[in-house]
Structure formats: structure tokens, C-alpha cells
Design an enzyme around this catalytic site. Structure first.
Site, PDB file in Angstrom:
ATOM      1  N   TYR A  70       0.830  -1.205   0.000  1.00 16.31           N
ATOM      2  CA  TYR A  70       0.000   0.000   0.000  1.00 16.31           C
ATOM      3  C   TYR A  70       0.871   1.264   0.000  1.00 16.31           C
ATOM      4  CZ  TYR A  70      -3.027   3.731   1.469  1.00 16.31           C
ATOM      5  OH  TYR A  70      -3.681   4.936   1.530  1.00 16.31           O
ATOM      6  N   HIS A 122     -12.958  -1.496  -7.322  1.00 16.55           N
ATOM      7  CA  HIS A 122     -11.795  -2.040  -6.601  1.00 16.55           C
ATOM      8  C   HIS A 122     -11.410  -1.158  -5.410  1.00 16.55           C
ATOM      9  CE1 HIS A 122     -10.484  -4.538 -10.372  1.00 16.55           C
ATOM     10  NE2 HIS A 122     -11.549  -5.005  -9.779  1.00 16.55           N
ATOM     11  N   CYS A 130     -11.584  -0.672   8.995  1.00 18.16           N
ATOM     12  CA  CYS A 130     -11.397  -1.679  10.028  1.00 18.16           C
ATOM     13  C   CYS A 130     -12.304  -2.865   9.710  1.00 18.16           C
ATOM     14  CB  CYS A 130     -11.728  -1.113  11.411  1.00 18.16           C
ATOM     15  SG  CYS A 130     -11.615  -2.394  12.679  1.00 18.16           S
ATOM     16  N   CYS A 133     -14.780  -3.618  13.135  1.00 17.89           N
ATOM     17  CA  CYS A 133     -15.958  -2.815  13.488  1.00 17.89           C
ATOM     18  C   CYS A 133     -16.542  -2.072  12.285  1.00 17.89           C
ATOM     19  CB  CYS A 133     -15.618  -1.827  14.611  1.00 17.89           C
ATOM     20  SG  CYS A 133     -14.556  -0.484  14.078  1.00 17.89           S
ATOM     21  N   ASN A 215      -7.528   2.375 -26.519  1.00 17.54           N
ATOM     22  CA  ASN A 215      -6.374   1.724 -25.904  1.00 17.54           C
ATOM     23  C   ASN A 215      -5.152   2.008 -26.772  1.00 17.54           C
ATOM     24  OD1 ASN A 215      -4.539  -0.367 -24.745  1.00 17.54           O
ATOM     25  ND2 ASN A 215      -6.410  -1.102 -23.785  1.00 17.54           N
TER      26      ASN A 215
END
Ligand code: NAD
Length: 247
Positions: A70, A122, A130, A133, A215
Site C-alpha cells: 500500500y 476495486h 477496520c 468494526c 487503448n
């Protein structure tokens, strides 16, 4: 496959007669904004193998690994601005000519360009989630200092709000609504290989609808598309939008 004016005119004419056109976008629409796709040599997947860093099981057993991926992702995306193709789609929507954008991208550039009906299937990179919760909060600068930020309520490691492998894609109810009501899809900058999104263009074709592809190269979808505009999306998409909107 070109952007000759007669082809543009024919594609625009078809678009004008379509029912609630929609768009599907992928990593290619953001490449010119400075966000490389992950699959190309040197892309993120060659540094962080998805099965080793990008699955839900990895996040649950070793969240530090998923956070490494990440952090690299955030560094690539942070500060990047939408490009001409993002703005062209936002303008089509604001002029009532596009029902919505289904995007596989997590970079939030469609929203930054002003698009309203954006379905980020996505997820997106600007929030943390979380899994215990359900709390969802924006990423904070202090999150960059902690190895693994944890939930203030239950102390569980927070997960970046991007869909990992082994997780469900998002917003499919809304995607289905768009799919039911349309017979034309612009497919921009995606290799259309990631399921279940990859099957959406084929469903349009199966019901007799039209695919207009943008493309830089041919894809598995190209033979089935009615129109293909080969070139950088930042060039071809605004050209198409101008043809549609006139001027
Ligand atoms: P992909 O990497 O499989 O395909 C990208 C496609 O874009 C290719 O077909 C390529 O030929 C085309 N392309 C490259 N540059 C282009 C340009 N300038 N103009 C037009 N087309 C161009 O990407 P995908 O199909 O989106 O699937 C990859 C997955 O990785 C997605 O799930 C997505 O979530 C994720 N991803 C997201 C980002 C982002 O948020 N910007 C970036 C990389 C990957």
C-alpha cells in the site's frame, strides 16, 4: 483502427442513438497522469508479487506486508492530477451524455475531474477500513509514521480501502443497474482481464450493444468491439467527446 474523422463521426453517431451510455476504465487512463500500470515490466507487481503482498490472507496473517504494498501504491498515486480523458468523461456526464463511470482504478482521479456517478469497484486509496468494526476513515499524515495503523475503537490493524485479491468487488448492485439500462460502453485503458469486471463488455455485446474501445494497443476485447481508437486516451477520448458535443 484509427481516429480518422469518418470513424469518429460514425462512432459519435452510434453513441448519440445509444441508451444511457456508460464507461469502463482501467489503469491505462491514468498512465499519462504519471501512474504506471502494475503489469508492465518494472510495474508494482514485479516488485510486490500479488500472491505474496496483495491478498486478504496476507493482510490477515502479516498486515505489515500488505502495508508495504500500500505504501508503494500511495507513493505512486499521491499528488497526481486527472488528465484530459478524465475531464472529457466528466464533461460528457455533466452534459447529460454519460450515465456513469465504472472504474477499476483506485486513484480517485475520476472524482477529482468532477465525475459524479463513479463506481470504484476495486475501492480507493484515500481511506482506511477496520474489518472488525467496519469503521472507515480518511488516511492521515500520521498513518505514514506508524508501521501498521490500528483502529482507535478496537485496535485491529486497519486495511487500506482497496480491494485485495480474495475480496469481493464493490458496488456491483449499482453496476448492475447501469448495465440493465444501457446498450453502449466506452472501454478505456483496460486490458479487460480482471474478473468480474472483464465480463461486462461481453454482456453488452451479447445483448446486441456496442463497445467503443480506447487503448494504445489491441486487447482480447478488440475483435469484438464495434469501434477501436488506438492511441493515448488523453488524446483519443477528448477527440471523441469533442465530436460528440460539437466544437
Ligand atoms: P491493465 O494494466 O491490465 O491494463 C492497462 C491497459 O491500459 C492496457 O491494455 C494498456 O494497453 C492500456 N494503456 C496503457 N497506457 C494507455 C494510454 N495512455 N491510453 C490508453 N490505454 C493505455 O489494467 P486494468 O485492466 O485496469 O487492470 C489492472 C488492475 O490494477 C485493476 O484492478 C486496477 O485496480 C489496478 N490498477 C489501478 C491503477 C490506478 O488506480 N491508476 C493503476 C494500476 C493498476
Amino acid at each position: 483502427m484509427n481516429t480518422h474523422s469518418h470513424t469518429l463521426q460514425a462512432a459519435a453517431a452510434r453513441y448519440k442513438s445509444a441508451r444511457n451510455p456508460v464507461t469502463l476504465t482501467g489503469a491505462g487512463i491514468s498512465v499519462e497522469c504519471g501512474i504506471p500500470d502494475f503489469r508492465s515490466p518494472g510495474g508494482l507487481w514485479s516488485q510486490f508479487a500479488p500472491e505474496e503482498y496483495g491478498t486478504l490472507s496476507v493482510f490477515l496473517s502479516d498486515p505489515a506486508k500488505a502495508w508495504k504494498l500500500y505504501r508503494a501504491l500511495e507513493q505512486t498515486i499521491a499528488g497526481k492530477k486527472p488528465g484530459p480523458a478524465h475531464f472529457a468523461l466528466a464533461e460528457l456526464e455533466s452534459r447529460g451524455k454519460l450515465a456513469g463511470v465504472i472504474t477499476q482504478n483506485i486513484d480517485c482521479l475520476h472524482t477529482a475531474a468532477g465525475s459524479q456517478n463513479v463506481l470504484e469497484v476495486h475501492g480507493e486509496y484515500q481511506h482506511l477500513h477496520c474489518l472488525t468494526c467496519g469503521d472507515l476513515r480518511p488516511v492521515r499524515p500520521s498513518d505514514r509514521e506508524e508501521e501498521i495503523p490500528t483502529c482507535q475503537k478496537c485496535d485491529f490493524p486497519l486495511k487500506p480501502n482497496v480491494v485485495l485479491f480474495e475480496e469481493w468487488v464493490r458496488k456491483m448492485d449499482h453496476v448492475e443497474e447501469l448495465m440493465e439500462n444501457t446498450d453502449l460502453m466506452l472501454v478505456i485503458g483496460t486490458s479487460a482481464q480482471v474478473f468480474p469486471v472483464a465480463e461486462l463488455p461481453h454482456r453488452i455485446i451479447e445483448k446486441g450493444g456496442t463497445i467503443i474501445e480506447f487503448n494504445v494497443e489491441s486487447t482480447l476485447l478488440t475483435p469484438a468491439a464495434e469501434f477501436c481508437f488506438q492511441g493515448e486516451a488523453g488524446h483519443t477520448v477528448p477527440l471523441f467527446a469533442r465530436e460528440l458535443l460539437g466544437g
